[in-house]
Each structure stands twice: as C-alpha cells, then as structure tokens.
Scaffold this active site. Structure first.
Site, mmCIF file in Angstrom:
data_model
loop_
_atom_site.group_PDB
_atom_site.id
_atom_site.type_symbol
_atom_site.label_atom_id
_atom_site.label_comp_id
_atom_site.label_asym_id
_atom_site.label_seq_id
_atom_site.Cartn_x
_atom_site.Cartn_y
_atom_site.Cartn_z
ATOM 1 N N GLU A 225 0.813 -1.213 0.000
ATOM 2 C CA GLU A 225 0.000 0.000 0.000
ATOM 3 C C GLU A 225 0.845 1.261 0.000
ATOM 4 O OE1 GLU A 225 -2.536 -3.304 1.009
ATOM 5 O OE2 GLU A 225 -0.619 -2.668 1.862
ATOM 6 N N PRO B 49 9.329 -14.251 -1.297
ATOM 7 C CA PRO B 49 8.250 -14.350 -0.306
ATOM 8 C C PRO B 49 7.553 -13.014 -0.097
ATOM 9 C CG PRO B 49 10.277 -15.379 0.490
ATOM 10 C CD PRO B 49 10.628 -14.597 -0.731
ATOM 11 N N ARG B 50 6.277 -13.085 0.278
ATOM 12 C CA ARG B 50 5.486 -11.877 0.498
ATOM 13 C C ARG B 50 5.951 -11.112 1.726
ATOM 14 N NH1 ARG B 50 2.331 -7.861 -1.570
ATOM 15 N NH2 ARG B 50 0.819 -7.120 -0.050
ATOM 16 N N LEU C 98 14.055 -6.466 0.877
ATOM 17 C CA LEU C 98 12.876 -5.615 0.753
ATOM 18 C C LEU C 98 13.150 -4.467 -0.214
ATOM 19 C CD1 LEU C 98 11.739 -5.356 4.488
ATOM 20 C CD2 LEU C 98 10.520 -6.524 2.651
ATOM 21 N N GLY C 99 12.110 -4.028 -0.898
ATOM 22 C CA GLY C 99 12.223 -2.864 -1.766
ATOM 23 C C GLY C 99 12.932 -3.117 -3.070
ATOM 24 N N ASN D 274 -0.542 -7.643 -6.087
ATOM 25 C CA ASN D 274 -0.399 -6.632 -7.134
ATOM 26 C C ASN D 274 0.214 -7.203 -8.418
ATOM 27 O OD1 ASN D 274 0.134 -4.246 -8.562
ATOM 28 N ND2 ASN D 274 2.031 -3.884 -7.441
ATOM 29 N N ILE E 144 0.359 -5.052 -11.118
ATOM 30 C CA ILE E 144 0.717 -3.867 -11.897
ATOM 31 C C ILE E 144 2.229 -3.733 -12.043
ATOM 32 C CG2 ILE E 144 0.577 -1.340 -11.990
ATOM 33 C CD1 ILE E 144 -2.136 -1.549 -10.621
#
Length: 439
Positions: A73, A281-282, A329-330, A355, A357
């Site tokens: 988000e 992984p999420r 991350l990122g 997501n 997109i």
C-alpha cells in the site's frame, strides 16, 4: 472532497454499534499487545514504538496524513506523497507493519531529516487512542489506502473535523455480499468517509450502494509508479549472466500456497531446458522459512543476500542453484526485470492475488491463480487486453507459464499503462485546496 458532511450524525443503529465495538476492543486490548509481542519474536519491529499504537509519540503537525497498512500500500502511494511534498506540505504516514514504516524511512530519508515528513504506527482502533492521535498531529486531510475500514478511525476523524478519504478504494467481489448485509443492518463504515476515490466504475457503484455520498472514479495510483532504473538494469544484467536461460519470477509468495508452486517447478524443471527461478516471499519473516522449505523439497537454492551486495552488484555465481530466494525488501523491480514471465502469488490462496501492476509495468507476461477478487481492477482489464493469464487449476500452471513466455510486447504493455495513469494527480488535485486552508 466532501467536508460539509462531517457534522452529519450517524444513525442510531450505527451509534449503538460504535459503542459496543469500543467496549469489545477495550476488552481485547491485552490480547492485541500479546499479539505484537509474539510477532516481535520473528520481526523485532513489531516490538518498537508501541506508544504510537496508543496514539502517543512525538507530535507532528501534518497537512496530509496518509495511512498505508503495509508495504504494498505504501509503495502504491509514493507518487501521491511526492506530489504533496513537492508543494511544500508536511506529510505524516501511518502503518501497521514494520516493513511499511521502514520503507518510508528509506524512501523519504531526506524529507524526514528536514522535518517535512514523519512515519508512525497506526493507533489501535479505540476512540481514546484516536483522540490522542488527532490532538497530537491535527492533520488537515487524511487519506486511507485501499480497504482500511476502521470504524473509530473514521468516526474520530469526523469528530476532529478532519476530512478522511479512501484512495485506491475497492470492495472485492468476495466481500461485497457481506458489505451489503452490514450496510442494511447497521450501516457501513465507508459511508462515514468524507470521500471515496474508487478504482473503477464497478467499485464506485458498490460504494454508492453502501451509502457513501461523495464517490469519484480516480483509478489506481500504482500505475503512476516509475520503476527504479538501477534495479531494472541490475535485473537485466543478472538475466544476461544466466547465459540464455529462461527466468521465471514467483513474486509475493504467501504462506500456504508454496506446494502449488513447488509442484509446478517439478514439472518445469523436468524439461530439456529447465528455467532459472526467483522466489520472492510476500513477508520478510518468511524469508528464512521459505528457503528452508525449498531445500527440504530437494531444490538447490541461492540467496540474494549472498550473491549480491547492497547495490545489487554480483559478487558470486548461483552455481548449481536453480532458485534464487529474494531475501530483501524494496527490490521487487530487480526480481521482475530479470524475468521472462512472472507468477504473482496469492491467487491460489484464500486471501486473493497480490499486485500485478508492477510486472505489467515492465512488460512482463503475468500469471496468477483464480482468486483475483482482491485485484478485480485491473485484473479484468488486463486479462481482456491479453496482459494477464488467470490459471484456474494448480495442475495447469506449468503449461500456463510456458504459453505466457514472450506473449506480451513492450509496446502493448506501455499502451495499457498509459490508458490507466494519472490517479495520483487526480486525487491530489481534489485535496489540494484543503491542504492549504488556514488552521
């Protein structure tokens, strides 16, 4: 935004609901603190700044308050935050997860140092905690990303005179019957928002049916994200180093659906030209467990943290590894840029696909499972445009991946994206007058 309706009282049934809800949350608060302590064992960030979850912490007088619950988000809201910062406004972001907060602290490090932006954890949904929050920060406008329908957050914002709007707003098809029942029985919290910026006409109709009075179709801000060029270059360089191997990314893998992908990989690896796979992984707390799971399934793996330095410069080779575990991350753009096709996780789980997109923005063919209610927009549009394959059965996934490779052209992807850009600017233009009002 519809600031004039902030004084409208809630219906009696809804006021009774708010009272009972507050009582229940007060009773459950000790269990919530226990939950954070338990989560802190796997991610120490959950044990930090707990005073902020009570609405306390250092005051920060904000023009714009934006709540983005987790990493996905806040990433989607970055273009919107930048528009406010470029106009000189002070921005406060709130989050539920340490990953989201840490991302803000990395992305907006300079603005935090200069005092133009601050990141906090979201208060637990109790009226007393929210009263402290609004007393300390007094934002002019609040934006809530996606589907955060916290009743006392919304009500306390109204009491404080803060216009609060949903952005990237949606009610998934699977949640729609429950939302309608709630609205008919006591009223839906979304109807108490000052404004709703819906993703699509379908979503706008749903919010209007729930009683929301100011609903606008703004689209999805994720289409405004510009992928970092350094990560694109690093991903393409990594793919080139694999000497012509097909690369498949499995992105945002959630706990509980790993076996689906493992079975698909067994099939894909059995061919004469097996692919190389990046497995992302999420959640960060799943990094180690995911790698161990793949090893227990008999796969040789490599770790992103072992193969590359912080700048994504390689300092070792994958060797015999067939799978790179994305323990960072990122850097999703890096993993996606290296891929010839992308499987997006969540689609074979009960909570729905994540997501799509990001990979579409890079012109990658995308495959996901049948649970696409969470991404109804833009999944319907992307599938119709030939940009997305929805695989309805796990056993069909290997063939769906093979068929998707090379399916999407960069020109087609760019045209699809161009037709959906601009949500961030549309939302910002709507709130801009309120951001500059005198206190």
């Amino acid at each position: 935004m519809n600031a004039l309706s902030l004084s409208e009282p809630a219906r009696l049934r809804y006021r009774i609901f708010l009272f009972l809800y507050a009582c229940i949350f007060r009773v459950l608060t000790p269990l919530i603190w226990r939950y954070f302590r338990k989560r802190a064992r796997g991610d120490a960030g959950y044990g930090l700044h707990l005073e902020e979850r009570k609405g306390e912490g250092a005051p920060f007088a904000a023009d714009l308050w934006l709540h983005a619950v987790s990493l996905g988000e806040i990433n989607s809201a970055v273009p919107l935050v930048r528009l406010a910062l470029q106009d000189g406004h002070r921005v406060l972001t709130t989050h539920a997860t340490p990953a989201a907060r840490n991302s803000v602290e990395r992305t907006f490090a300079d603005e935090i140092v200069s005092g133009q932006l601050a990141a906090r954890f979201l208060p637990i949904d109790r009226p007393d905690y929210w009263q402290r929050f609004f007393a300390s920060h007094a934002p002019r406008v609040g934006l809530v990303v996606e589907m955060e329908f916290w009743p006392w957050m919304i009500e306390a914002a109204r009491e404080a005179g803060v216009p609060l709007a949903l952005v990237n707003a949606q009610i998934p098809a699977g949640s729609w019957p429950k939302a309608r029942r709630l609205a008919s029985l006591i009223g839906h919290p979304a109807a108490r928002m000052a404004s709703v910026f819906a993703k699509s006409e379908t979503q706008a109709r749903r919010f209007r049916a729930l009683g929301a009075s100011d609903v606008r179709i703004a689209g999805e801000t994720r289409f405004d994200i510009v992928p970092p060029e350094t990560q694109i270059q690093a991903g393409e360089a990594f793919r080139a180093s694999l000497q012509g191997k097909t690369v498949i990314a499995i992105a945002s893998v959630v706990e509980g659906e790993e076996n689906v992908y493992v079975q698909a990989l067994v099939d894909l690896f059995s061919g004469s030209d097996p692919p190389f796979v990046t497995w992302v992984p999420r959640a960060p707390e799943r990094f180690q467990a995911s790698g161990e799971f793949l090893q227990s399934a008999g796969f040789d793996i490599a770790w992103r943290s072992h193969l590359f330095d912080k700048g994504l410069n390689p300092h070792s080779e994958p060797g015999s590894a067939r799978i790179l575990v994305g323990d960072s991350l990122g850097e999703m753009t890096f993993y996606l840029a290296a891929a010839d096709a992308v499987i997006v996780g969540g689609g074979f789980g009960p909570r729905g696909a994540h997501n799509v997109i990001e990979p579409l923005a890079l012109g990658k063919p995308v495959i996901t499972g049948p649970s696409v209610g969470t991404i109804e927009f833009p999944a319907v549009e992307a599938e119709a445009a030939g940009m997305l394959t929805v695989c309805h059965a796990p056993e069909d996934l290997p063939d769906a991946v093979r068929a998707a490779i090379g399916q999407t052209s960069p020109e087609k992807a760019e045209a699809f994206h161009a037709s959906h850009r601009g949500a961030s600017q549309r939302i910002y233009d709507a709130i801009r007058p309120l951001l500059s009002e005198r206190r």
